[in-house]
Design a protein around this motif. Structure first.
Motif, PDB file in Angstrom:
ATOM      1  N   SER A  78      -8.729 -23.962  21.893  1.00 22.23           N
ATOM      2  CA  SER A  78      -9.235 -24.084  20.522  1.00 22.23           C
ATOM      3  C   SER A  78      -8.637 -25.296  19.816  1.00 22.23           C
ATOM      4  CB  SER A  78      -8.960 -22.813  19.729  1.00 22.23           C
ATOM      5  OG  SER A  78      -7.572 -22.629  19.560  1.00 22.23           O
ATOM      6  N   SER A  79      -7.375 -25.643  20.102  1.00 20.50           N
ATOM      7  CA  SER A  79      -6.780 -26.823  19.470  1.00 20.50           C
ATOM      8  C   SER A  79      -7.417 -28.092  20.015  1.00 20.50           C
ATOM      9  CB  SER A  79      -5.265 -26.843  19.660  1.00 20.50           C
ATOM     10  OG  SER A  79      -4.944 -26.991  21.032  1.00 20.50           O
ATOM     11  N   GLN A 117      -3.517 -15.682  25.843  1.00 19.50           N
ATOM     12  CA  GLN A 117      -3.527 -16.090  24.439  1.00 19.50           C
ATOM     13  C   GLN A 117      -3.135 -17.558  24.307  1.00 19.50           C
ATOM     14  OE1 GLN A 117      -0.516 -14.314  21.914  1.00 19.50           O
ATOM     15  NE2 GLN A 117      -1.996 -14.124  20.230  1.00 19.50           N
ATOM     16  N   ALA A 118      -2.136 -17.981  25.068  1.00 17.41           N
ATOM     17  CA  ALA A 118      -1.699 -19.380  25.027  1.00 17.41           C
ATOM     18  C   ALA A 118      -2.814 -20.295  25.525  1.00 17.41           C
ATOM     19  CB  ALA A 118      -0.443 -19.559  25.871  1.00 17.41           C
ATOM     20  N   GLU A 122      -8.156  -8.680  18.275  1.00 20.33           N
ATOM     21  CA  GLU A 122      -7.789  -9.809  19.130  1.00 20.33           C
ATOM     22  C   GLU A 122      -7.175  -9.318  20.441  1.00 20.33           C
ATOM     23  OE1 GLU A 122      -5.124 -13.905  18.847  1.00 20.33           O
ATOM     24  OE2 GLU A 122      -5.501 -12.727  17.034  1.00 20.33           O
ATOM     25  N   LYS A 167     -10.617 -28.595  18.087  1.00 21.91           N
ATOM     26  CA  LYS A 167     -10.431 -28.995  16.697  1.00 21.91           C
ATOM     27  C   LYS A 167     -10.035 -30.467  16.566  1.00 21.91           C
ATOM     28  CE  LYS A 167      -9.122 -24.420  15.087  1.00 21.91           C
ATOM     29  NZ  LYS A 167      -8.059 -23.590  14.581  1.00 21.91           N
ATOM     30  N   LYS A 177      -6.046 -19.712  25.400  1.00 20.15           N
ATOM     31  CA  LYS A 177      -7.110 -19.738  24.390  1.00 20.15           C
ATOM     32  C   LYS A 177      -6.734 -20.626  23.208  1.00 20.15           C
ATOM     33  CE  LYS A 177      -9.879 -15.651  24.914  1.00 20.15           C
ATOM     34  NZ  LYS A 177     -10.514 -14.570  24.202  1.00 20.15           N
ATOM     35  N   SER A 178      -5.482 -20.556  22.772  1.00 25.55           N
ATOM     36  CA  SER A 178      -5.071 -21.379  21.633  1.00 25.55           C
ATOM     37  C   SER A 178      -5.069 -22.856  22.010  1.00 25.55           C
ATOM     38  CB  SER A 178      -3.702 -20.945  21.110  1.00 25.55           C
ATOM     39  OG  SER A 178      -2.709 -21.176  22.085  1.00 25.55           O
ATOM     40  N   ALA A 212      -0.864 -10.569  16.882  1.00 26.30           N
ATOM     41  CA  ALA A 212      -2.325 -10.462  16.850  1.00 26.30           C
ATOM     42  C   ALA A 212      -2.708  -9.072  16.359  1.00 26.30           C
ATOM     43  CB  ALA A 212      -2.892 -10.695  18.248  1.00 26.30           C
TER      44      ALA A 212
END
Length: 169
Positions: free
Chosen positions: A67-68, A60-61, A26, A71, A63-64, A22
């Motif tokens: 976000s996935s 971070q994991a 970030e 999507k 948040k990802s 990052a």
């Protein structure tokens, strides 16, 4: 023993960037989200502890993963719905453009006369300075005339005699 050494290990911002893959922005966002303040050593250099980086990686994991999840539904939209969404987006875009055009016109109309106002303000300021200088000059002249008048002393019958010696000399 090995676990205690790893907990005491310090990592530089460069190492944290490499571990988290990052950029600084970030990492700052992750630190805010995790309520982590980077520490500074005696030389003023920033560092992170191993535990802090581990916690940042977990954030971070998370948040990802969020976000996935967001999507996936957007990609699962059928062709019929995607054209409806596209038309809604187009209409929102045109409304945004119309609004910004109207606001721009209103601002232009309001600012249209400002040039004349600025010129008039500068002229008034110049006139004000000129009048202020005239007042200073007239005050000097009044002072001088009062001194001249004070030199004359009444002798009677409406006659005055000029004193050659002034009171202030």
């Amino acid at each position: 023993m090995l676990e205690q050494e790893s907990r005491e290990q310090v990592l530089s911002p460069q190492e944290v960037r490499n571990i988290l893959k990052a950029d600084n922005r970030e990492i700052v966002e992750l630190c805010k989200h995790a309520s982590i303040l980077p520490k500074k050593n005696s030389r003023g250099q920033t560092y992170f502890s191993y535990d802090e980086v581990k916690h940042l990686r977990q954030i971070q994991a998370q948040k990802s993963a969020v976000s996935s999840e967001v999507k996936i539904p957007a990609l699962a939209v059928s062709g019929k719905h995607s054209s409806a969404i596209a038309s809604i987006l187009d209409s929102i875009k045109s409304m945004e453009n119309n609004l910004s055009d109207k606001i721009g016109k209103v601002i232009d109309e309001k600012l249209e006369g400002m040039d004349e106002v600025v010129v008039e303000l500068i002229r008034c300021k110049t006139d004000n300075e000129t009048l202020r200088q005239k007042i200073i000059d007239l005050n000097k002249e009044i002072y001088q005339l009062k001194n001249d008048v004070s030199c004359y002393k009444p002798v009677g019958f409406g006659l005055y005699k000029k004193n050659e010696h002034h009171a202030w000399e």
